[in-house]
Structure formats: C-alpha cells, structure tokens
Design a protein around this motif. Sequence first.
Motif, short mmCIF file in Angstrom:
data_model
loop_
_atom_site.label_atom_id
_atom_site.label_comp_id
_atom_site.label_asym_id
_atom_site.label_seq_id
_atom_site.Cartn_x
_atom_site.Cartn_y
_atom_site.Cartn_z
N PHE A 1 8.01 14.45 6.87
CA PHE A 1 9.14 14.26 5.98
C PHE A 1 8.67 13.95 4.55
O PHE A 1 9.18 14.50 3.57
N THR A 2 7.68 13.06 4.43
CA THR A 2 7.20 12.66 3.12
C THR A 2 6.55 13.83 2.39
O THR A 2 6.75 14.00 1.18
N ALA A 3 5.77 14.64 3.11
CA ALA A 3 5.14 15.80 2.49
C ALA A 3 6.18 16.81 2.04
O ALA A 3 6.04 17.45 0.99
N GLU B 1 0.80 -1.21 0.00
CA GLU B 1 0.00 0.00 0.00
C GLU B 1 0.84 1.26 0.00
O GLU B 1 0.43 2.28 -0.54
N THR B 2 2.00 1.22 0.62
CA THR B 2 2.78 2.44 0.74
C THR B 2 4.25 2.10 0.87
O THR B 2 4.63 0.93 1.00
N ARG C 1 -0.06 8.20 11.04
CA ARG C 1 1.40 8.13 11.25
C ARG C 1 2.01 9.49 10.93
O ARG C 1 2.72 9.66 9.93
N THR C 2 1.77 10.47 11.78
CA THR C 2 2.20 11.83 11.51
C THR C 2 3.72 11.97 11.57
O THR C 2 4.28 12.91 11.01
N GLN D 1 -1.31 7.98 2.68
CA GLN D 1 -1.47 6.80 3.54
C GLN D 1 -1.05 7.12 4.97
O GLN D 1 -1.69 6.66 5.93
N ASP D 2 0.01 7.90 5.13
CA ASP D 2 0.44 8.27 6.48
C ASP D 2 -0.61 9.10 7.19
O ASP D 2 -0.87 8.93 8.39
#
Length: 302
Positions: free
Chosen positions: A192-194, A122-123, A186-187, A180-181
């Motif tokens: 970081f991903t954003a 999924e991610t 899952r903040t 997905q986070d």
Amino acid sequence: MSPLLLPVLLCLVSAVAYAAAAVVQERVAATTPGGPCGPLRRPGWWGAVALTGLGAGLHVLALAYGPLSLVQPLGALTIVFALPLAAVSARRPVGAAGWRGALLATAGLAGLLSLTGPPHAETLDPAQRPGLAAVAVAGAAVLALGAHWARRAVVHGVVLAAAAGVAFGMASVFTKAAAQDWTSGRTEFFVFTALVTAVLAAGGMLLSQASYRGAGLAAPLATVTTVNPVVAAAVGTAVLGETFRYGVTGGLLAILAGTVATAGVVTLSRLTPPRAAPHPSDTTSTVPRARRGLTHATAKQE
C-alpha cells in the motif's frame, strides 16, 4: 579524506541532475503544443524523467553516507544550478533579480532545514497512512484546481508548482516508510505504501511539468524546492514528533527562514519569463497556409 566529502559530492551531482531535468522540462513545456499530455510524446521529457531518477538515487545514497542536516540543505542548490544552465541553453543572462530571488529562496530553505531536529519516530504508523495519503492527494488536487483561477501565467505556474511540492514532499515521507517496511519484513504494509508513493511521485512529476508552461523556470522551480521539504518537515513535526533545534529560539528562527524563502519565491514570481522559440511542429501547419496564400495571390495577378 574527510568522511563528509563523499556525501557532499553526491549532493552536488544530485542537484545538477535535478537542475538539468528542470531545465529540460521547462523547455519541453514551453515548446510543445497539445495540452498537458503533449510533452509525453517528446523524447526530451523522458530524458528529464531519467535525470530526475538519477538525482533521486544520488540523494538517497548521500543520505546513507551523510547526516540529514547536511544533505537536505545542499539539495536546495538545485535552483542555483538551474538558473545558469537555463541561461546557457537559452543564450540569455540570468539577471540580478533572478540571482537575488534564487539566493533568498536557497538561504531560507537551507536555514529552515538546518534547524530541523532529529526524528523521534522511525516510520509512519500504518493506521495513519490512509488518512495522510487522502490529505496529500486532496491538498494537491485543491491547489491544482485553484491554479485555473489565476489570471497571470506566472501565478498559475507557482500554484501548480506548490501542488507538485505537496505531492513530492508526501512522496518522500511515504518512501521512507516503505523502505522501513521492506527492511523490517512488514510486507503487508509495504504494498500500500509503495503504491501511494508511486501515485504521489507521478502526480508531482506531471504537475511540475505543467507548472513550467508559460511561467518560465525560476518561479516554479523555487516553489517546488521550497514546498517539498517544508511539507515533509511539517509531517515530521505534526505526526512523527520531530521538533526544531534550540527550542523556542529555533522555532522563531525557522519562521524567519521560512519568511526569507517566501521572499525569494515572490521575487522570482515577479520575473517575466522569456518567450521560448516555437517547436517545429507549431510551424508545420502554417506552411500550407502560406503556400495557399501565395498561390491565391499569383492566381489573382494572372
């Protein structure tokens, strides 16, 4: 009403928005002096940014209502819509070679994406994200630096567009991971991903803008349209465990589809881009010179 009608309509409007944004970007790049940062001072460029955001939003909405195997290939219609829009705005014909290259690139890309199988994960694993981000930034940077070695303007634009495609493709991968986070709470991974998504998306926007300078519209847009989903599919295959449909036969068909798409990009890269009319700011500096020349000539006659 068919349940696929809504996602199809959303995809079509999204492709038109992307195409209009590309046309505006190309015109701004061709008529704006002042180097890579020159377009930032033009309202038209910010209009292109708004159109790109609209297209992205509609594309995400289409994915919510329709299958990936339908939505992704329809996104390749961007270049088909962009060619007539550019022809209308510049009052010039598309030409047989332009249509042939666009159709080859679109058909090859649609075939490649339609052969991509369902995801097995999924991610992204949080431990994989820093490495993937570094590879994405390094790959786009290497292509951007390599573009300076190209002698032809079209080749220079295609290489920059490839760098933009890498950035956009990886931005799509990280966008999905960030979503997905957020939905799973899952903040600690979301921030970081954003941030990586924002950097890649902004870099892709600037690289795509630079690719249109002197290279026209068709070849850079075809390259971005092809490289973007190919990079995302490659990450899905290598990292997320995705495979092509129909086993070995599907893999061979995917190679054939990629070859067709490449042939379309090569066809478009051989087109000679039309010379755009100069921006009014280009001519302002010539007026005083003309007046000085006229004054000098009058004084000489006297």
